[in-house]
Write a protein that holds these residues in place. Structure first.
Motif, mmCIF file in Angstrom:
data_model
loop_
_atom_site.group_PDB
_atom_site.id
_atom_site.type_symbol
_atom_site.label_atom_id
_atom_site.label_comp_id
_atom_site.label_asym_id
_atom_site.label_seq_id
_atom_site.Cartn_x
_atom_site.Cartn_y
_atom_site.Cartn_z
ATOM 1 N N VAL A 160 0.846 -1.191 0.000
ATOM 2 C CA VAL A 160 0.000 0.000 0.000
ATOM 3 C C VAL A 160 0.881 1.240 0.000
ATOM 4 O O VAL A 160 1.782 1.360 0.826
ATOM 5 N N GLY A 161 0.629 2.142 -0.927
ATOM 6 C CA GLY A 161 1.378 3.388 -0.967
ATOM 7 C C GLY A 161 2.088 3.587 -2.293
ATOM 8 O O GLY A 161 2.488 2.632 -2.960
ATOM 9 N N ALA A 162 2.236 4.843 -2.685
ATOM 10 C CA ALA A 162 2.914 5.171 -3.928
ATOM 11 C C ALA A 162 4.414 4.919 -3.802
ATOM 12 O O ALA A 162 4.962 4.867 -2.700
ATOM 13 N N TYR A 163 5.091 4.757 -4.942
ATOM 14 C CA TYR A 163 6.526 4.493 -4.929
ATOM 15 C C TYR A 163 7.164 5.071 -6.183
ATOM 16 O O TYR A 163 6.500 5.279 -7.201
ATOM 17 N N TYR A 164 8.464 5.345 -6.098
ATOM 18 C CA TYR A 164 9.226 5.804 -7.253
ATOM 19 C C TYR A 164 9.750 4.584 -8.003
ATOM 20 O O TYR A 164 10.394 3.713 -7.409
ATOM 21 N N ASN A 165 9.493 4.543 -9.308
ATOM 22 C CA ASN A 165 9.958 3.399 -10.093
ATOM 23 C C ASN A 165 11.101 3.774 -11.034
ATOM 24 O O ASN A 165 11.406 3.042 -11.961
ATOM 25 N N GLN A 166 11.747 4.926 -10.775
ATOM 26 C CA GLN A 166 12.881 5.319 -11.600
ATOM 27 C C GLN A 166 14.174 4.710 -11.060
ATOM 28 O O GLN A 166 14.247 4.283 -9.910
ATOM 29 N N SER A 167 15.191 4.693 -11.902
ATOM 30 C CA SER A 167 16.504 4.198 -11.485
ATOM 31 C C SER A 167 17.583 5.241 -11.760
ATOM 32 O O SER A 167 18.763 4.907 -11.825
#
Length: 707
Positions: free
Chosen positions: A556-563
């Motif tokens: 649950v919760g937003a996340y950063y998917n960049q590298s």
């Protein structure tokens, strides 16, 4: 089901020179929305062949009328079923557990429950092509173990098996839900629709956004505002059920359909452990499987006016009763202790916590009281804990030597092993790559970074570009000493609170992991420099462990998917001191807490043992150091035994020697000789000119234990 849109979040100025970049937070739908969306009894099907009644706070299928009582089920027609194929076999069903025994429940959790985690689905289908495919037999077996674990804990028959025909039908329903981004028990059209989909959807629990064992756990949790009657849980714990089927799509989006209505729906109610069915059940309950919604079920009960009172370690606490609705498995009442928020997780208890439950004003059932003791399964109880082996610290090579340990409550078998250890240190800054670790395979980014590092030319980098947890697992198994220490440099950059940097340790060869360090993200800009972390492993002294660094993405919760540079978790200069590298030489199974070990060669070895249930095993115990010495001549073994028995006569001695067909040992203080004659295979002593035959050599060897 509509997905929340990505929300653009601009990176704070000055971070790694990326102020002109725009990073996106990937919004993770809430567990309630993606797992069990939209049905008051959950996406639990209506009763088999029963008449519907008006739904209460539901947007899914209409609920069935309450099932007939167990006493009146005799003689009712059974639902027709297709001819079945062969059933699953193995130690994935047939469980029983005594929930009043803390260590037995802990072992059950550490073996059967834990063993169902981490299996690759091996799914062979394709959503775009409407190919349902299937999952591997190992994956299905893991799902079945999870189902029967919950049933055994609840005290209902944990003998459910998966019928291949039902699983194939459930697979079609799961495919339909994934292809159409929906959950419905009454589909009539859509992508990948057919008659089997309609049949399976009406007889299955359905989950969206999860699959496999995760879905089973979510069904028992039954969080979400539309799951207030805990319908999924009640179906999974329905005592009469013998056959189920699982369908799992592990592509995107993930779905599960578990067929829960078999031909035994109208059977007489089998014996259950406590006459009622409760979750959490009476007795010890791991906090990790204790949820915000508690339930109590009985087929003869009417719970409309039921009242629930509770105490926590003797102190009264509040309860919030949910809407009462029959028609999902057995009649039930559902409530939330302390009026916990829907979907809240149970806090890890500082110590075992007893909740006394009393349910009154039940029509048809007497008032009932019981205790639930919530505990941490990673903490052994008083007098329990890792197995400690007793036995000799030094043995001759190639001689069987007996070792033993205390029996573990509930264990059905044990494993023991011997290991060799060598000195070990680690100092890894990633300059030579990730060869010391099992690293993510083809994650879509580079695990070794050269643009951000503490020092030197590189660092390790973990991101959520693939959208799932990422780990570095140390390849070497460690033997821990009181001085073992792990040190590393850490930088948790751009990361949300739903992205967590963890260091974890495993005492069961990497099946179950316990965090020893945790740090959640703080969004932007995150940490912009490295800091040194130092962790003592002294509490694991005389244990063998595996270590991993895991970048966790919470459900649950937003996340950063960049590298990009500055996003995610960086690790550098990983150091381990004061440890040994351990190699497993051989593992054996024993039905009792005893075993015989004979050293294969001269040197120092370690012995370990662990308990198991139903063919699955828990953490390894304490290591027992054993020095294996050169094999001793049987004749010297006999002389040594005699010296221990008669120290006043046979001490000290001159080293053994051969003389005129005798193998002799001389004791100058008493002028006494002890010897073995190779000609007649007899034992002699010589004293004051007298040579006395003491009898056959083999008899004395047996008496002395010189085999």
């Amino acid at each position: 089901m509509a997905r929340p849109p990505d929300s653009a979040v601009r990176l704070a100025p000055g971070l790694e020179g990326l102020s002109m970049h725009t990073f996106k937070l990937v919004a993770a739908a809430s567990l309630a929305a993606i797992s069990l969306a939209g049905c008051g009894g959950g996406d639990a099907p209506a009763g088999a062949g029963l008449q519907p009644q008006a739904s209460v706070q539901r947007t899914g299928p209409t609920a069935p009328s309450a099932p007939a009582t167990a006493a009146s089920l005799q003689g009712l027609p059974q639902a027709s079923t297709a001819t079945r194929g062969p059933l699953a076999t193995g130690a994935d069903f047939g469980y029983s557990v005594n929930p009043q025994n803390r260590e037995q429940v802990r072992l059950f959790y550490k073996t059967v429950f834990a063993s169902s985690e981490g299996f690759d689905s091996g799914w062979t289908g394709n959503v775009a092509g409407c190919v349902a495919g299937e999952t591997s037999s190992e994956y299905k077996a893991a799902v079945l173990r999870r189902v029967n674990w919950f049933r055994a804990m609840a005290g209902v028959p944990a003998t459910v098996q998966f019928d291949p025909t039902l699983s194939a039908k459930a697979q079609q329903a799961a495919l339909f839900m994934s292809a159409n981004n929906t959950l419905t028990h009454t589909p009539t059209s859509g992508l990948c629709f057919n008659a089997t989909v309609a049949e399976a959807a009406g007889k299955s629990n359905l989950a969206f956004g999860s699959s496999g064992v995760e879905s089973i756990t979510n069904y028992i949790n039954d969080s979400g505002p539309s799951n207030n009657v805990a319908g999924h849980r009640r179906w999974l714990l329905y005592p009469q059920t013998r056959l189920m089927g699982t369908g799992d799509i592990t592509g995107s989006p993930q779905t599960n359909a578990i067929w829960i209505q078999d031909s035994h729906f109208f059977d007489a109610r089998p014996a259950v452990r406590d006459t009622y069915v409760a979750w959490p059940a009476k007795g010890y309950s791991p906090y990790t499987t204790t949820y915000a919604r508690w339930s109590f079920s009985h087929p003869l009960g009417t719970f409309t006016n039921a009242t629930i009172t509770m105490t926590e370690n003797g102190i009264p606490i509040s309860t919030c009763k949910e809407t009462v609705q029959n028609g999902f498995g057995e009649n039930s009442v559902v409530w939330r202790p302390k009026c916990m928020a829907d979907g809240a997780t149970w806090d890890k208890p500082a110590g075992d916590t007893t909740y006394h439950v009393t349910i009154s004003n039940i029509v048809g059932v007497a008032p009932t009281s019981y205790d639930v003791i919530v505990f941490d399964p990673d903490v052994a109880g008083t007098g329990d804990g890792p197995i400690t082996i007793s036995g000799a610290a030094s043995i001759p090579a190639a001689k069987d030597t007996a070792y033993s340990f205390a029996a573990v409550p509930g264990a059905t078998s044990y494993q023991w092993r011997w290991l060799q250890s060598d000195p070990y240190t680690l100092n890894d800054g990633a300059e030579s790559g990730a060869g010391n670790f099992a690293a993510p395979v083809n994650p879509g980014y580079s695990v070794v970074a050269t643009d951000v590092k503490a020092q030197g030319g590189a660092s390790f980098h973990l991101t959520h570009a693939p959208g799932v947890d990422q780990s570095l697992v140390l390849n070497t198994m460690l033997g821990v000493t009181p001085t073992t220490q792990l040190e590393f440099k850490s930088r948790l950059g751009v990361a949300t609170p739903a992205q967590v940097a963890l260091v974890e340790i495993s005492t069961d060869d990497g099946h179950a992991w316990v965090p020893i360090y945790s740090q959640a993200g703080t969004d932007q800009p995150g940490e912009t420099s490295f800091s040194t972390k130092t962790l003592s492993l002294a509490s694991y002294a005389d244990r063998t462990v595996r270590i991993r660094f895991r970048y966790q993405r919470l459900a649950v919760g937003a996340y950063y998917n960049q590298s990009d540079a500055g996003v995610g978790w960086y690790l550098d200069d990983i150091k381990i001191t004061g440890a040994t590298a351990v190699s497993v030489m051989n593992t054996s199974e024993a039905g009792t807490p005893t075993f015989n070990f004979s050293g294969a060669g001269v040197g120092n070895v370690l012995l370990q043992a662990r308990p198991g249930m139903n063919g699955y095993f828990a953490e390894w115990g304490m290591t027992k150091a054993v020095a294996v010495t050169a094999a001793i001549d049987r004749r010297d073994c006999l002389f040594n035994w005699a010296e221990a028995a008669l120290p006043g006569i046979l001490a000290p001695h001159v080293e053994s020697f051969d003389y005129l067909g005798f193998y002799l040992r001389y004791y100058p203080a008493t002028n006494f000789y002890l010897g073995i004659n190779s000609g007649d295979s007899s034992v002699y002593y010589y004293f004051n000119g007298n040579l006395v035959n003491l009898g056959n050599t083999e008899g004395w060897f047996n008496t002395a234990g010189c085999h």
